[in-house]
Structures are given as C-alpha cells and as structure tokens.
Design a protein around this motif. Structure first.
Motif, PDB file in Angstrom:
ATOM      1  N   SER A 258     -13.498  -5.112   4.882  1.00  0.00           N
ATOM      2  CA  SER A 258     -12.315  -4.249   4.886  1.00  0.00           C
ATOM      3  C   SER A 258     -11.514  -4.446   3.611  1.00  0.00           C
ATOM      4  N   ALA A 259     -10.568  -3.529   3.367  1.00  0.00           N
ATOM      5  CA  ALA A 259      -9.693  -3.634   2.199  1.00  0.00           C
ATOM      6  C   ALA A 259      -8.282  -3.240   2.601  1.00  0.00           C
ATOM      7  N   VAL A 260      -7.323  -4.099   2.272  1.00  0.00           N
ATOM      8  CA  VAL A 260      -5.912  -3.815   2.503  1.00  0.00           C
ATOM      9  C   VAL A 260      -5.227  -3.831   1.141  1.00  0.00           C
ATOM     10  N   ASN A 261      -4.688  -2.708   0.738  1.00  0.00           N
ATOM     11  CA  ASN A 261      -4.096  -2.601  -0.596  1.00  0.00           C
ATOM     12  C   ASN A 261      -2.893  -3.519  -0.741  1.00  0.00           C
ATOM     13  N   ARG A 262      -2.774  -4.115  -1.902  1.00  0.00           N
ATOM     14  CA  ARG A 262      -1.674  -5.034  -2.186  1.00  0.00           C
ATOM     15  C   ARG A 262      -0.302  -4.342  -2.093  1.00  0.00           C
ATOM     16  N   TYR A 263      -0.268  -3.008  -2.205  1.00  0.00           N
ATOM     17  CA  TYR A 263       0.980  -2.256  -2.117  1.00  0.00           C
ATOM     18  C   TYR A 263       1.116  -1.539  -0.768  1.00  0.00           C
ATOM     19  N   LEU A 277      -9.949   0.526   6.033  1.00  0.00           N
ATOM     20  CA  LEU A 277      -9.252   0.779   4.774  1.00  0.00           C
ATOM     21  C   LEU A 277      -7.779   1.006   5.054  1.00  0.00           C
ATOM     22  N   VAL A 278      -6.923   0.223   4.374  1.00  0.00           N
ATOM     23  CA  VAL A 278      -5.477   0.416   4.426  1.00  0.00           C
ATOM     24  C   VAL A 278      -5.028   0.716   2.994  1.00  0.00           C
ATOM     25  N   ALA A 279      -4.579   1.924   2.751  1.00  0.00           N
ATOM     26  CA  ALA A 279      -4.269   2.381   1.400  1.00  0.00           C
ATOM     27  C   ALA A 279      -2.881   1.924   0.953  1.00  0.00           C
ATOM     28  N   GLN A 280      -2.614   2.095  -0.351  1.00  0.00           N
ATOM     29  CA  GLN A 280      -1.294   1.760  -0.886  1.00  0.00           C
ATOM     30  C   GLN A 280      -0.223   2.615  -0.199  1.00  0.00           C
ATOM     31  N   ARG A 281       0.931   1.996  -0.004  1.00  0.00           N
ATOM     32  CA  ARG A 281       2.083   2.613   0.666  1.00  0.00           C
ATOM     33  C   ARG A 281       1.817   2.976   2.120  1.00  0.00           C
ATOM     34  N   ALA A 282       0.747   2.448   2.702  1.00  0.00           N
ATOM     35  CA  ALA A 282       0.610   2.513   4.164  1.00  0.00           C
ATOM     36  C   ALA A 282       1.551   1.486   4.775  1.00  0.00           C
ATOM     37  N   PHE A 283       1.897   1.676   6.044  1.00  0.00           N
ATOM     38  CA  PHE A 283       2.871   0.812   6.718  1.00  0.00           C
ATOM     39  C   PHE A 283       2.309   0.429   8.082  1.00  0.00           C
TER      40      PHE A 283
END
Length: 470
Positions: A258-263, A277-283
């Motif tokens: 999996s990948a969780v964006n640093r942002y 997948l967790v993209a940038q600016r996800a909450f």
C-alpha cells in the motif's frame, strides 16, 4: 504594481474576453480569493519516482501550496493549494485515443497557461485527439475544490465544487456543485447542481432543487463558497497545515503493498489493508480501509469502514458509514451519516458523482444499486435509487423523480463498471506477486522536493523560474 497583481490581472482579462456575452466578471472572485499573504504562506512541492517521466518548468507564476507529479509546464499562472497529478499521462509510444494505430511522438505533458487554479485537482490524461502530447488548460479560472479530470479547457470558469470529466470545454461556465461529462461544450453556461452525463448511447441528467442545494453549496456575490459541505471542509483545513511545517513525519504503519501519501492527514484508529492507495490531501480519521481500496485527493473517510476494492473518488466524503465491497463513491459525493443515523451501503453500488446522502435516521441501501441526487430518508430511496439489473433493462427513456435518462441502460451500467475496474487496476488494487502494479506500488518510494517564492520586492509571492529535468 506587484508582479503578482499583474499576473492575476492578466488572467482576469483573458478569461473575461473568452466569456464575453455570458454576463460574467471574474474580477470579484480573484479579488476575494487571492492576496500576497496567502501566496507567501506555503511552499510548492513536486514528486519524483522511478516510474513517472520528469519535466517541470515553472515560469512567471505563483504555485503556492501546490503539488506536481509527472511532466508539467506552468507559465503566467497562479496555482494555489492545487494538485496537478500527472501519474496517468500517456507516454511516448502509447496509442492516441480513438486512433490506436498512431503512437504518441513524446510523453504527454500538462500545460497550464494564463490560468488561476484555486484549490483545484487536475488529474488524468487528456481526451482531446487534436493535441495528444499536451493536456492543456488555458485562460481558465477554477474555484475552490473543483475537479478537472481528463478535460482540456480554454477560457472557462469553474465554480466551487464543480467537476468536468473526460471532455473538452471552450468559453463555458460550470455552476457550483455541478458534474459534467458531455464530450465537448462551446460557450455554454451550466446551472448550479447539475449532474449531466452525455454519451452517444445514453444521457443521464439530474438537477438539485435550488432550496436544497443552497443549504449544502452556494456562493456569495464574490463567488466565494458557503454551505454545509464547505463548512465541513473548512473545519478540517488546518489539519493539513502541520504537514507543511515539518520536513519529515513519524512513519505510519501500513502494508508494503500500500501507499499513504506524506501529504495526507491520518488520525485516530485508522487501519489500512493491502494494496490501498491514500492520495495527497486525503483525510482519514478512525477509518478502516479494506484491501484494494483507494481514497483519492480531497476525499474524506471519517468514522467509516470501506470493506474492500472501494473507489472513493476525488472530493468524496464518507462519514459514519459502512460501504460494501467494490462500491464506488463518485466525485464530490457527500455521504454524511451521524452516530445515531449511520449510512450502510451494500456491495457493488454506484454512488453517482455529486450525490448527497444525509439521513436523519439509520439508512440501508441494498447491494448493487445506482444512487443519485438527495437522500435523507427511506422514502427518498424510492426516487433516487434503482437496482443495477432494473436500470440495465431501460431501452429508450426513464423518468424517475428529477432524473431524466434516455438511451441504453445496459451501456450506461457497463461503462460505469468498466471505469471502476480501470480505476482499481490503475491504483494497484489487483497487485499480487509483483504483477499488476499501480499507483499504490509506484508511489511508495516517492521523494518530495520544495520550492519557495520571493519574500520581498516587486516579485513578492512569485516563484523563481525553474526548469527541472532528469
């Protein structure tokens, strides 16, 4: 006069010229939204991976708080807290859409000129066969939390929470909380709260009642947003600011696939499964993401459980809800249950973009249903949901409440299911034994690099011209 003001005045004049005849003046929006202090507060950042072509060219622009991935060229534009995500741009040698025997001569590049993108998402490759190596946005202003998904634009204004999807637009205005996927539009004005999907085989059209939409999304005289959905986002906005205050954050615990964006913001007892997948600016806050799920940019999952293979599209919000296996929640959809009135959505459902589900009591949506519009009670389900199998039998026309559908229902459902599968594949949901890599796997080892603007002088708020090549 500062260079930043000159820049914004240029964008205003060009857009207003394009929209001549539609009684629209973009000066009010720009004056209310942009100031030097906002432009100074956040750095810009770009991502580098081994899997995406690199070419960044920023000239005579402001790019504060914005994220770039893939090949991007920005000139004479203001981009504020926007995501310019080019991880699905076509590459050299790929076939041109609709002309499969003619390959691209170069990697596709996102090109943004004389535009203002304010808290906007730009994603996917262009569907314009006239310029296959370029995904172009020109003379355009996009307001808060709008989505530009695979759509080229020339001289357009997108109101807050508007989405344009897989199309080409010229000198058009898309109203607040409207979703449009209609091929090509010229000099058109789309009213607030319109959900419109037009295809050679079918047409789906729904429009929110004004009195309902005004509670959730509306704009004031300066085109600034207000309403329940905007308040929901605004209350959580400061959670993102801490991500810009530090260079490195405490590592998160999630599977290697999996990948969780640093942002992305991750809070509470959040559990992340394989191939997520967790993209940038996800909450995420007290969220459980089953295997193969994805939470895209500006999406929220709060006190909710996604069972697996779920697509939570750009800007979607899922609160106090249980979402079944392989259910799709579309762009800017607002699924907002409560502790005492949770939402349960069955497996295999398609929640159309810009749907609002805000029940007063516990609400259970059965498996394999199409869902749209505004739902607050079980009574609303009758006018805003239908089983996929029943919808597939539509041959010519169906009117259900405020929904008007014409054409082939089977083709409509198939197109949606095919797109959901394509999204899951692209995001790495099917990754196994080193095969079927997607964004979740390609983005694991991304490195982020930052840029800052001039702090003083007439260039204050403008970023230096920078060209970055491998």
């Amino acid at each position: 006069m500062s260079k930043l003001k000159q820049l914004n005045d240029r964008v205003i004049s060009r857009l207003n010229t394009n929209l001549n005849g539609l009684s629209f003046d973009s000066n009010a929006f720009v004056s209310a939204a942009i100031d030097d202090e906002k432009m100074m507060r956040f750095y810009a950042f770009y991502g580098i991976t081994a899997h995406h072509p690199i070419s960044f060219d920023f000239k005579h622009s402001n790019i504060a708080g914005s994220y770039f991935l893939g090949k991007c060229h920005v000139s004479r534009s203001t981009i504020y807290k926007s995501d310019i995500r080019g991880d699905e741009l076509k590459k050299k040698g790929d076939p041109i859409d609709c002309v499969k025997n003619i390959p691209l001569l170069d990697d596709e590049m996102i090109t943004i000129r004389d535009s203002l993108l304010y808290k906007t998402l730009v994603h996917s490759h262009s569907h314009n066969p006239e310029s296959p190596e370029e995904f172009s946005i020109r003379n355009t202003i996009a307001a808060h939390y709008s989505n530009i998904h695979g759509s080229t634009l020339v001289g357009c204004f997108l109101y807050p929470f508007a989405t344009v999807d897989l199309m080409n637009l010229h000198a058009s205005i898309i109203g607040p909380f409207s979703y449009v996927q209609a091929g090509e539009l010229f000099h058109r004005k789309i009213g607030a709260g319109t959900v419109w999907v037009k295809h050679p085989e079918f047409e789906f059209k729904y429009r929110f009642a004004k009195e309902i939409l005004s509670r959730y999304v509306q704009v004031d005289a300066e085109y600034q947003p207000c309403g329940i959905i905007f308040d929901f986002v605004k209350q959580r906005e400061k959670e993102y600011e801490r991500l810009f205050d530090v260079v490195s954050l405490k590592p998160l615990d999630f599977p290697e696939s999996s990948a969780v964006n640093r942002y992305a913001v991750i809070k509470g007892k959040t559990i992340i499964g394989e191939n997520v997948l967790v993209a940038q600016r996800a909450f995420l806050d007290n969220a459980r993401l089953g295997c193969g799920s994805n939470v895209q940019e500006n999406a929220y999952v709060v006190d909710a459980h996604l069972e697996g293979m779920n697509v939570t599209a750009h800007g979607a919000k899922i609160v106090h809800a249980q979402v079944g296996f392989k259910t799709f929640v579309g762009f800017n959809a607002f699924v907002h249950g409560k502790k005492t009135a949770r939402v349960q959505i069955g497996k295999g459902c398609i929640i159309m973009p810009h749907t609002i589900i805000a029940p007063k009591v516990f609400l259970d949506i059965p498996d394999d249903h199409l869902v749209w519009g505004y739902i607050r009670s079980f009574r609303d389900l009758d006018a805003h949901t239908i089983s996929l199998s029943e919808f597939e039998t539509v041959k010519e026309e169906m009117i259900l409440g405020k929904l008007s559908f014409s054409g082939n229902g089977h083709a409509f459902i198939k197109a949606n299911k095919d797109r959901i599968n394509q999204i899951l594949k692209a995001n790495g949901a099917f990754f196994q034994n080193g095969k079927n890599r997607g964004h979740a796997q390609d983005g694991q080892n991304i490195s982020f690099n930052t840029l800052q603007p001039y702090a003083t002088g007439e260039n204050r708020g403008i970023f230096p011209s920078v060209c970055i090549d491998p």
